[in-house]
Design an enzyme around this catalytic site. Structure first.
Site, PDB file in Angstrom:
ATOM      1  N   LYS A 207       0.844  -1.198   0.000  1.00 44.48           N
ATOM      2  CA  LYS A 207       0.000   0.000   0.000  1.00 44.48           C
ATOM      3  C   LYS A 207       0.879   1.249   0.000  1.00 44.48           C
ATOM      4  O   LYS A 207       0.669   2.163  -0.777  1.00 44.48           O
ATOM      5  CB  LYS A 207      -0.922  -0.032   1.232  1.00 44.48           C
ATOM      6  CG  LYS A 207      -1.823   1.158   1.351  1.00 44.48           C
ATOM      7  CD  LYS A 207      -2.814   0.985   2.499  1.00 44.48           C
ATOM      8  CE  LYS A 207      -3.547   2.299   2.759  1.00 44.48           C
ATOM      9  NZ  LYS A 207      -4.512   2.175   3.842  1.00 44.48           N
ATOM     10  N   GLU A 213      10.474  -4.682   4.588  1.00 44.18           N
ATOM     11  CA  GLU A 213      10.559  -6.082   4.163  1.00 44.18           C
ATOM     12  C   GLU A 213      10.275  -6.217   2.667  1.00 44.18           C
ATOM     13  O   GLU A 213      11.005  -6.881   1.926  1.00 44.18           O
ATOM     14  CB  GLU A 213       9.535  -6.933   4.929  1.00 44.18           C
ATOM     15  CG  GLU A 213       9.808  -7.086   6.406  1.00 44.18           C
ATOM     16  CD  GLU A 213       9.127  -6.018   7.257  1.00 44.18           C
ATOM     17  OE1 GLU A 213       8.923  -4.877   6.774  1.00 44.18           O
ATOM     18  OE2 GLU A 213       8.824  -6.320   8.420  1.00 44.18           O
ATOM     19  N   GLY A 268      -4.939  -1.866   4.701  1.00 43.62           N
ATOM     20  CA  GLY A 268      -4.132  -2.980   4.186  1.00 43.62           C
ATOM     21  C   GLY A 268      -4.756  -4.334   4.460  1.00 43.62           C
ATOM     22  O   GLY A 268      -4.844  -5.195   3.586  1.00 43.62           O
ATOM     23  N   ARG A 269      -5.227  -4.533   5.696  1.00 41.10           N
ATOM     24  CA  ARG A 269      -5.767  -5.849   6.053  1.00 41.10           C
ATOM     25  C   ARG A 269      -7.166  -6.084   5.497  1.00 41.10           C
ATOM     26  O   ARG A 269      -7.715  -7.173   5.635  1.00 41.10           O
ATOM     27  CB  ARG A 269      -5.718  -6.030   7.569  1.00 41.10           C
ATOM     28  CG  ARG A 269      -6.362  -4.912   8.365  1.00 41.10           C
ATOM     29  CD  ARG A 269      -5.965  -4.972   9.835  1.00 41.10           C
ATOM     30  NE  ARG A 269      -6.498  -3.858  10.609  1.00 41.10           N
ATOM     31  CZ  ARG A 269      -5.884  -2.683  10.754  1.00 41.10           C
ATOM     32  NH1 ARG A 269      -4.736  -2.462  10.161  1.00 41.10           N
ATOM     33  NH2 ARG A 269      -6.427  -1.731  11.489  1.00 41.10           N
ATOM     34  N   GLU A 354      -4.905  -6.674  14.530  1.00 45.95           N
ATOM     35  CA  GLU A 354      -4.388  -5.349  14.182  1.00 45.95           C
ATOM     36  C   GLU A 354      -5.521  -4.304  14.255  1.00 45.95           C
ATOM     37  O   GLU A 354      -5.273  -3.123  14.461  1.00 45.95           O
ATOM     38  CB  GLU A 354      -3.752  -5.367  12.779  1.00 45.95           C
ATOM     39  CG  GLU A 354      -2.800  -4.206  12.528  1.00 45.95           C
ATOM     40  CD  GLU A 354      -1.924  -4.395  11.298  1.00 45.95           C
ATOM     41  OE1 GLU A 354      -0.745  -4.760  11.426  1.00 45.95           O
ATOM     42  OE2 GLU A 354      -2.432  -4.180  10.179  1.00 45.95           O
ATOM     43  N   HIS A 385      -5.248 -33.220  17.275  1.00 48.74           N
ATOM     44  CA  HIS A 385      -4.111 -34.011  17.769  1.00 48.74           C
ATOM     45  C   HIS A 385      -3.010 -33.102  18.298  1.00 48.74           C
ATOM     46  O   HIS A 385      -1.874 -33.547  18.469  1.00 48.74           O
ATOM     47  CB  HIS A 385      -3.591 -34.915  16.650  1.00 48.74           C
ATOM     48  CG  HIS A 385      -4.642 -35.868  16.183  1.00 48.74           C
ATOM     49  ND1 HIS A 385      -4.827 -37.110  16.749  1.00 48.74           N
ATOM     50  CD2 HIS A 385      -5.615 -35.732  15.250  1.00 48.74           C
ATOM     51  CE1 HIS A 385      -5.854 -37.711  16.162  1.00 48.74           C
ATOM     52  NE2 HIS A 385      -6.353 -36.888  15.240  1.00 48.74           N
ATOM     53  N   LYS A 505       9.169  -0.545  14.193  1.00 48.99           N
ATOM     54  CA  LYS A 505       9.756  -0.231  12.875  1.00 48.99           C
ATOM     55  C   LYS A 505      10.840   0.833  13.025  1.00 48.99           C
ATOM     56  O   LYS A 505      11.918   0.731  12.444  1.00 48.99           O
ATOM     57  CB  LYS A 505       8.685   0.299  11.916  1.00 48.99           C
ATOM     58  CG  LYS A 505       7.714  -0.742  11.410  1.00 48.99           C
ATOM     59  CD  LYS A 505       6.795  -0.115  10.360  1.00 48.99           C
ATOM     60  CE  LYS A 505       5.631  -1.012  10.036  1.00 48.99           C
ATOM     61  NZ  LYS A 505       4.680  -0.434   9.119  1.00 48.99           N
TER      62      LYS A 505
HETATM   63  O1  F6P Z   1       3.154  -3.086   9.824  1.00 51.28           O
HETATM   64  C1  F6P Z   1       1.809  -3.219   9.657  1.00 51.28           C
HETATM   65  C2  F6P Z   1       1.360  -2.838   8.276  1.00 51.28           C
HETATM   66  O2  F6P Z   1       1.291  -1.461   8.162  1.00 51.28           O
HETATM   67  C3  F6P Z   1       0.029  -3.489   7.973  1.00 51.28           C
HETATM   68  O3  F6P Z   1      -1.025  -2.756   8.427  1.00 51.28           O
HETATM   69  C4  F6P Z   1       0.099  -3.646   6.506  1.00 51.28           C
HETATM   70  O4  F6P Z   1      -0.828  -4.585   6.047  1.00 51.28           O
HETATM   71  C5  F6P Z   1       1.525  -4.064   6.321  1.00 51.28           C
HETATM   72  O5  F6P Z   1       2.234  -3.314   7.273  1.00 51.28           O
HETATM   73  C6  F6P Z   1       2.081  -3.862   4.953  1.00 51.28           C
HETATM   74  O6  F6P Z   1       2.016  -2.531   4.543  1.00 51.28           O
HETATM   75  P1  F6P Z   1       2.207  -2.129   3.030  1.00 51.28           P
HETATM   76  O7  F6P Z   1       1.119  -2.757   2.237  1.00 51.28           O
HETATM   77  O8  F6P Z   1       2.155  -0.639   3.011  1.00 51.28           O
HETATM   78  O9  F6P Z   1       3.553  -2.640   2.576  1.00 51.28           O
END
Ligand code: F6P
Length: 544
Positions: A207, A213, A268-269, A354, A385, A505
């Site tokens: 987003k 990452e 995002g979620r 979240e 199990h 972060k």
């Molecule tokens: O760190 C949490 C977050 O901001 C989530 O809310 C989001 O889904 C994820 O990181 C990834 O964010 P982006 O889509 O901006 O890379």
């Protein structure tokens, strides 16, 4: 909204009621009322919910509905659908429902209907997905694309990954769709080590297009591709991006034509129906994607239009509030009896935790009541199990949702009957347990009777559908999204921000710089003694 829910009369009534309900056993509730199962059931959008195996009476349900009314639930639902800026701390509307608004009814943000833009992106996604699927989209060397690797994390990974797994039976088996999320290089390495770069398309999904990452994995993917294809021009045929940040996408070197946009009013979620769903569409095809959107939309309408007492997301949410706030439960298990749903709980974990993992209320004060539930789960029968022992005989109260289907997508022998026999057996055992007298009557040695007795009275919801289809998955997902909305509304927290993930972060960014540049003594000053000791140990060991 300036409310302290724990000071409301409706809350106090539930507290009083919970005191009487603690000693009530479901065995007695069912014994006294043969109509209970029928009365505490609800059907909507291809889903059947039986919520009779809960520690509730008519009175409990009525009191919970009164709490819902007291927090103006109906008005809050309408506020979301009408595009009000209910994500107050980020000053945004919350309109994931517009992404699957199949009726095309105008949804206005800042005086503009967003539906034409939503439909235009969907159209571009359809064309792109079709081209990848039919082979007309070629890689740089002219080879057909056989592998699609989505690079994203959190909401840009969990939803599409869950759905691609859930709907694998509908997927093109010609295409391998994989997901890389972790910044641990192992993830990228293992997901790409057997792929031919000339046949691989990366979708960089973010987003913000700033997430550490994702950007790290995307750069690694770029190098991996260019190491093999040796020409910068190859990037255009092997990278697409999904983002709200066109500038950052361009700066990364991805062509505007290969960028699929979404908007800041999509969390995002909650984004799997946006262009974030591109890998799903490529995997299952545009028509199946459309029917998934239909399922989402059907549940959206059910949520918007049904009275609270017949409203499936509201029912699930209020039951969750009952256990979380009045009966002392801390977690909630999600137990799909379908292997295709093996990532369902993982996705719900983010959506729920979240969203409602907040301790500051909308009035800025600390909530004096429990909020977000700990969500976890695994598919049955595997869970049986592993952790079911604790659910049956442990000291904790763990409400659970059992999700099952009448028909298997892989009808092999009697597997499905066995799966579903377990499905029904577990909720029955959890609710009714096994009495001491029954254990004794089996001739059990006296010293083992207590160990073999099951107290029961463990609550479950059962959600059933005929078959796991794209439509049903959409309805199921929307059910949980709206359940979470309702709980946030009751707990009076802002469900659509996530400030709690920021601090880690920022600190990680600072520590990363220290790995390279920091002096040992500076690290000791910058951190607490424990963290400084650990960082210095890491720096020493990695130098070896
Ligand atoms: O760190 C949490 C977050 O901001 C989530 O809310 C989001 O889904 C994820 O990181 C990834 O964010 P982006 O889509 O901006 O890379």
């Amino acid at each position: 909204m300036k409310i302290r829910i724990n000071q409301m009369e409706e809350w106090a009534a539930l507290v009083r009621h919970s005191e009487t309900m603690r000693s009530v056993h479901m065995r007695d509730l069912f014994g006294k009322d043969p109509q209970r199962a029928g009365r505490f059931s609800q059907e909507a959008c291809g889903l059947f919910l039986d919520y009779s195996k809960n520690r509730i009476t008519e009175e409990t349900f009525a009191l919970l509905l009164e709490l819902g009314a007291a927090v103006n639930l109906t008005e809050q639902i309408q506020a979301m659908f009408s595009g009000e800026r209910i994500n107050v701390t980020e000053n945004r509307p919350v309109l994931h429902v517009a992404l699957r608004n199949r009726s095309n009814r105008p949804v206005v943000v800042d005086g503009e209907d967003v539906m034409p833009a939503v439909n235009a992106v969907l159209e571009r996604m359809r064309a792109f997905a079709a081209a990848v699927r039919d082979g007309s989209w070629r890689g740089f060397t002219g080879k057909r694309i056989r592998n699609v690797v989505n690079i994203g994390i959190g909401g840009s990974d969990l939803g599409p990954y869950m759905a691609c797994e859930a709907l694998k039976a509908y997927s093109s088996r010609e295409l391998l769709v994989r997901f890389v999320s972790n910044v641990d290089a192992t993830h990228f390495y293992e997901q790409t080590r057997d792929l031919d770069p000339a046949e691989t398309l990366f979708i960089v999904a973010s987003k913000t297009f700033t997430t550490q990452e994702t950007m790290t994995n995307a750069q690694t993917a770029r190098s991996w591709l260019l190491d093999a294809l040796k020409d910068e021009a190859a990037v255009a045929s092997h990278f697409a991006a999904v983002s709200t940040n066109a500038e950052a996408v361009q700066a990364f070197g991805i062509n505007h034509e290969n960028m699929f946009e979404f908007w800041d009013w999509v969390g995002g979620r909650y984004s799997m129906c946006s262009a974030i769903g591109l890998p799903i569409m490529i995997s299952i095809g545009p028509d199946n994607f459309d029917s998934m959107l239909d399922g989402f939309h059907a549940m959206d309408l059910h949520f918007l239009e049904s009275p609270l007492q017949n409203n499936m997301p509201v029912i699930l949410a209020l039951l969750g509030v009952w256990y979380n706030n009045f009966m002392g439960a801390e977690t909630h298990a999600i137990l799909p009896y379908d292997q295709y749903l093996h990532r369902f709980a993982a996705h719900l974990q983010q959506v729920d935790m979240e969203s409602n993992g907040k301790s500051t209320g909308r009035d800025g004060g600390r909530t004096a009541w429990q909020t977000g539930t700990v969500i976890w789960g695994e598919p049955g029968t595997n869970g049986q199990h592993a952790f079911f022992q604790l659910m049956h005989q442990g000291t904790r109260l763990i409400p659970a949702d059992f999700i099952g289907f009448s028909r298997s997508l892989n009808a092999l022998g009697d597997h499905h009957d066995k799966l579903m026999a377990n499905f029904f057996a577990q909720t029955e055992a959890l609710a009714f347990g096994k009495l001491r007298e029954e254990v004794e009557a089996e001739g059990t040695a006296a010293e083992l009777v207590a160990h073999k007795t099951f107290a029961g009275n463990r609550p479950t919801n059962t959600i059933m559908a005929e078959e796991l289809t794209p439509y049903v998955l959409g309805a199921l997902m929307a059910l949980y999204e709206h359940k979470i909305f309702v709980q946030g509304a009751v707990w009076n927290v802002y469900s659509f921000d996530q400030w709690g993930v920021q601090l880690g972060k920022v600190l990680a960014g600072r520590i990363l710089n220290e790995f390279a540049a920091g002096e040992e003594k500076d690290i000791a000053v910058a951190h607490d003694p424990s963290t400084a000791q650990l960082i210095n140990r890491y720096r020493q060991q990695r130098r070896k």
